[in-house]
Design an enzyme around this catalytic site. Sequence first.
Site, PDB file in Angstrom:
ATOM      1  N   LYS A  57       0.869  -1.257   0.189  1.00 18.53           N
ATOM      2  CA  LYS A  57      -0.009   0.132   0.136  1.00 18.53           C
ATOM      3  C   LYS A  57       0.873   1.482  -0.154  1.00 18.53           C
ATOM      4  CE  LYS A  57      -2.066   2.138   4.009  1.00 18.53           C
ATOM      5  NZ  LYS A  57      -1.227   2.973   4.104  1.00 18.53           N
ATOM      6  N   ASN A  58       1.843   1.461   0.736  1.00 19.03           N
ATOM      7  CA  ASN A  58       2.633   2.475   0.937  1.00 19.03           C
ATOM      8  C   ASN A  58       3.705   2.688  -0.056  1.00 19.03           C
ATOM      9  OD1 ASN A  58       1.481   2.830   3.286  1.00 19.03           O
ATOM     10  ND2 ASN A  58       2.913   2.754   4.655  1.00 19.03           N
TER      11      ASN A  58
ATOM     12  N   ARG B 150      -6.154  10.303   4.119  1.00 21.45           N
ATOM     13  CA  ARG B 150      -5.129  11.375   4.578  1.00 21.45           C
ATOM     14  C   ARG B 150      -3.903  11.682   3.913  1.00 21.45           C
ATOM     15  NH1 ARG B 150      -8.274  14.908   7.110  1.00 21.45           N
ATOM     16  NH2 ARG B 150      -9.665  13.664   8.235  1.00 21.45           N
TER      17      ARG B 150
ATOM     18  N   CYS C 104      -6.410  12.734  12.150  1.00 23.82           N
ATOM     19  CA  CYS C 104      -6.976  11.379  11.553  1.00 23.82           C
ATOM     20  C   CYS C 104      -6.883  10.516  12.755  1.00 23.82           C
ATOM     21  CB  CYS C 104      -5.847  10.994  10.333  1.00 23.82           C
ATOM     22  SG  CYS C 104      -4.566  10.289  11.157  1.00 23.82           S
TER      23      CYS C 104
ATOM     24  N   ARG D 288      -1.940  15.124  12.171  1.00 25.00           N
ATOM     25  CA  ARG D 288      -0.875  14.433  11.128  1.00 25.00           C
ATOM     26  C   ARG D 288      -0.614  15.819  10.351  1.00 25.00           C
ATOM     27  NH1 ARG D 288      -1.880   8.302   9.194  1.00 25.00           N
ATOM     28  NH2 ARG D 288      -0.323   7.911   8.352  1.00 25.00           N
ATOM     29  N   PRO D 289       0.172  16.539  10.788  1.00 25.43           N
ATOM     30  CA  PRO D 289       0.640  17.565  10.125  1.00 25.43           C
ATOM     31  C   PRO D 289       1.357  17.353   8.882  1.00 25.43           C
ATOM     32  CG  PRO D 289       2.194  17.507  11.939  1.00 25.43           C
ATOM     33  CD  PRO D 289       1.125  16.208  11.987  1.00 25.43           C
ATOM     34  N   ILE D 290       1.637  18.496   7.683  1.00 26.62           N
ATOM     35  CA  ILE D 290       2.000  18.307   6.740  1.00 26.62           C
ATOM     36  C   ILE D 290       2.934  19.548   6.710  1.00 26.62           C
ATOM     37  CG2 ILE D 290       0.629  16.986   5.373  1.00 26.62           C
ATOM     38  CD1 ILE D 290      -0.401  19.278   3.910  1.00 26.62           C
ATOM     39  N   ASP D 291       3.286  20.010   7.653  1.00 29.29           N
ATOM     40  CA  ASP D 291       4.318  21.377   7.614  1.00 29.29           C
ATOM     41  C   ASP D 291       5.678  21.152   7.028  1.00 29.29           C
ATOM     42  OD1 ASP D 291       4.464  19.712  10.100  1.00 29.29           O
ATOM     43  OD2 ASP D 291       5.882  20.984  10.842  1.00 29.29           O
ATOM     44  N   LEU D 292       6.133  19.886   7.055  1.00 28.62           N
ATOM     45  CA  LEU D 292       7.512  19.830   6.611  1.00 28.62           C
ATOM     46  C   LEU D 292       7.318  19.572   4.817  1.00 28.62           C
ATOM     47  CD1 LEU D 292       9.000  16.881   8.952  1.00 28.62           C
ATOM     48  CD2 LEU D 292       9.439  19.281   8.793  1.00 28.62           C
TER      49      LEU D 292
ATOM     50  N   ASP E 272       3.976   0.903  12.372  1.00 28.05           N
ATOM     51  CA  ASP E 272       2.642   0.231  11.679  1.00 28.05           C
ATOM     52  C   ASP E 272       2.455  -1.464  11.974  1.00 28.05           C
ATOM     53  OD1 ASP E 272       1.827   2.553  10.220  1.00 28.05           O
ATOM     54  OD2 ASP E 272       2.663   1.803   8.238  1.00 28.05           O
TER      55      ASP E 272
ATOM     56  N   ILE F  53       6.213   7.514  17.234  1.00 24.51           N
ATOM     57  CA  ILE F  53       5.922   7.978  16.113  1.00 24.51           C
ATOM     58  C   ILE F  53       4.675   8.891  15.873  1.00 24.51           C
ATOM     59  CG2 ILE F  53       5.616   7.883  13.471  1.00 24.51           C
ATOM     60  CD1 ILE F  53       8.441   7.112  14.326  1.00 24.51           C
TER      61      ILE F  53
ATOM     62  N   ARG G 250      -8.874  -0.478   3.689  1.00 23.06           N
ATOM     63  CA  ARG G 250      -7.795   0.359   3.582  1.00 23.06           C
ATOM     64  C   ARG G 250      -6.528  -0.121   2.909  1.00 23.06           C
ATOM     65  NH1 ARG G 250      -6.201   4.372   7.488  1.00 23.06           N
ATOM     66  NH2 ARG G 250      -5.189   4.586   5.567  1.00 23.06           N
TER      67      ARG G 250
HETATM   68  C1  UD1 Z   1       3.857   6.787   6.431  1.00 25.82           C
HETATM   69  C2  UD1 Z   1       2.861   5.862   6.124  1.00 25.82           C
HETATM   70  C3  UD1 Z   1       2.185   5.105   7.304  1.00 25.82           C
HETATM   71  C4  UD1 Z   1       3.264   5.058   8.768  1.00 25.82           C
HETATM   72  C5  UD1 Z   1       4.341   6.271   8.644  1.00 25.82           C
HETATM   73  C6  UD1 Z   1       5.329   6.224   9.727  1.00 25.82           C
HETATM   74  C7  UD1 Z   1       2.324   6.074   4.017  1.00 25.82           C
HETATM   75  C8  UD1 Z   1       1.142   6.116   2.703  1.00 25.82           C
HETATM   76  N1  UD1 Z   1       1.917   6.262   5.279  1.00 25.82           N
HETATM   77  O1  UD1 Z   1       2.726   7.938   6.801  1.00 25.82           O
HETATM   78  O2  UD1 Z   1       1.735   4.107   7.289  1.00 25.82           O
HETATM   79  O3  UD1 Z   1       2.929   4.859   9.738  1.00 25.82           O
HETATM   80  O4  UD1 Z   1       4.764   6.789   7.524  1.00 25.82           O
HETATM   81  O5  UD1 Z   1       6.092   5.167   9.267  1.00 25.82           O
HETATM   82  O6  UD1 Z   1       3.448   5.709   3.168  1.00 25.82           O
HETATM   83  N2  UD1 Z   1       5.399  14.727  10.711  1.00 25.82           N
HETATM   84  C9  UD1 Z   1       5.515  16.234  11.037  1.00 25.82           C
HETATM   85  N3  UD1 Z   1       5.279  16.967  10.010  1.00 25.82           N
HETATM   86  C10 UD1 Z   1       5.212  16.665   8.546  1.00 25.82           C
HETATM   87  C11 UD1 Z   1       5.101  15.260   8.414  1.00 25.82           C
HETATM   88  C12 UD1 Z   1       5.034  14.379   9.553  1.00 25.82           C
HETATM   89  O7  UD1 Z   1       5.453  16.764  12.174  1.00 25.82           O
HETATM   90  O8  UD1 Z   1       5.221  17.443   7.790  1.00 25.82           O
HETATM   91  C13 UD1 Z   1       5.074  14.009  11.805  1.00 25.82           C
HETATM   92  C14 UD1 Z   1       4.090  13.159  11.996  1.00 25.82           C
HETATM   93  O9  UD1 Z   1       3.297  13.748  12.714  1.00 25.82           O
HETATM   94  C15 UD1 Z   1       4.522  11.859  12.591  1.00 25.82           C
HETATM   95  C16 UD1 Z   1       6.217  11.505  11.985  1.00 25.82           C
HETATM   96  O10 UD1 Z   1       6.338  12.951  11.538  1.00 25.82           O
HETATM   97  O11 UD1 Z   1       4.773  11.854  14.070  1.00 25.82           O
HETATM   98  C17 UD1 Z   1       6.071  10.626  10.826  1.00 25.82           C
HETATM   99  O12 UD1 Z   1       5.138  10.931  10.047  1.00 25.82           O
HETATM  100  P1  UD1 Z   1       5.564  10.535   8.419  1.00 25.82           P
HETATM  101  O13 UD1 Z   1       6.900   9.729   8.347  1.00 25.82           O
HETATM  102  O14 UD1 Z   1       5.342  11.778   7.514  1.00 25.82           O
HETATM  103  O15 UD1 Z   1       4.272   9.582   8.045  1.00 25.82           O
HETATM  104  P2  UD1 Z   1       3.431   9.418   6.751  1.00 25.82           P
HETATM  105  O16 UD1 Z   1       4.168   9.868   5.735  1.00 25.82           O
HETATM  106  O17 UD1 Z   1       2.207  10.139   7.270  1.00 25.82           O
END
Ligand code: UD1
Length: 420
Positions: free
Chosen positions: A23-24, A93, A117, A122-126, A306, A328, A398
């Site tokens: 999936k990922n 998400r 979620c 689940r921020p996307i600031d980065l 996961d 995480i 999912r």
């Molecule tokens: C991906 C996986 C998910 C897995 C996760 C961690 C997919 C589709 N999903 O999710 O199954 O559980 O990796 O291995 O591949 N964070 C920030 N700011 C950001 C982005 C992330 O603070 O802009 C934080 C998140 O809140 C979290 C951590 O970074 O605490 C890891 O998140 P991230 O690696 O981005 O996970 P996803 O890509 O959402």
Amino acid sequence: MMSHLLIRGGVPLRGDLTVQGAKNSVLPILAATILARGQVVLRACPALRDVDASVRILQSLGCSARWEGADLLVDTAGMDRCEISDTLMREMRSSAIFLGAILARCGRADISAPGGCELGPRPIDLHLAGLRELGARIRERGGFLHCTAERLTGREIVLSLPSVGATENLMLAACGAEGITVISNAAREPEIEDLQNFLNACGGEVSGAGTSTVTVRGGKALHGCEYRCMPDRIVAATYLCAAASAGGDIYLRGVRESQLATVTAALRQGGCEIRGDGEGISCTCRWPMKAIRPVRTAPYPGFPTDAQAVLMAALLKSRGATVFEETIFENRYRHVDELVRMGADIRVSGRTAVVSGVEALSGADVHCTDLRGGAALCVAALAAEGESRIFEIGHIDRGYASIEGDLTVLGAQIIRVKQE
Ligand code: UD1
């Protein structure tokens, strides 16, 4: 139509299964098809609810996406829109992953901001900070993100933490940027390497994925290709934990043991015999399991968040106590209350959970709270006395193409009961 899973526990597993595609991997690859001119054929694409959601996003953008047997055919030639509706964003998400690709292709992208979620915020600031560094202008207003970029320019981006989604989003945007982008402190998950392999199969020039430095030479015209995603290591971890939970002897075809090293190490400590032979993994478990050393989730190559819930479920009847630490996501113990309904002894305090093995579990009616938590309920039910009914299995769908089909191949007694 509401469905539930009915599982009769206490039956050891035995069988040989080919594990579905990841999936990922497939989700970012579907976003990446936006960058390619020409047809992309995804061989043996897992038919997941999240894949359906991605297909609907692609179609809403004007792309064509259709199934031909087990293959998914995508052609983004007709793409004529660059916004994703709020409804589609809410369905999945991880749809934020489309941002970089749409921006690279159209110079503009409008999406709603993904909120919290089931796993917590689940921020996307980065993602956004990185896109800004490549030259995007992003305005956030009323829950919507308006992004524009006349041109994107490659440069060095240092992630403050190795986010999987941010690494992938920036790889996609960087493919459409002029010059070279270097992403430092990139996430190292194998699925990122799979995305790199896909982009390169389309004519891209990406290197370093799987290490903390990913380099993208942008501006190359990408074409279509045929591609098969890597096997899903989390689905594999789920079934290894299922065998640990119920006992038995299984073989998972296609799975690479190196990608599951922390999970197999934990199961070995618990008493399972696991062997990788280059083509798959065999696993023999005679329970009860033993408690294991503390399990701390961490970015790859650490123990995957996961797989936390399914490993916890496998240890419910172990001898002794095991400590879990989730580093995480904030809200990733929601399966615990449901496991307790089956007789488990689990104490949660903040990010720590302590599982003390019990003599027996009893079948119960339980509800899925999230994707992997739902899979964990199945793992526990396989070791419980009597029948369990697992509700709200849309969460499981999912990420598992057919959890009941797979577990049936492995000898479990599980059926999906459809209700009006
Ligand atoms: C991906 C996986 C998910 C897995 C996760 C961690 C997919 C589709 N999903 O999710 O199954 O559980 O990796 O291995 O591949 N964070 C920030 N700011 C950001 C982005 C992330 O603070 O802009 C934080 C998140 O809140 C979290 C951590 O970074 O605490 C890891 O998140 P991230 O690696 O981005 O996970 P996803 O890509 O959402």
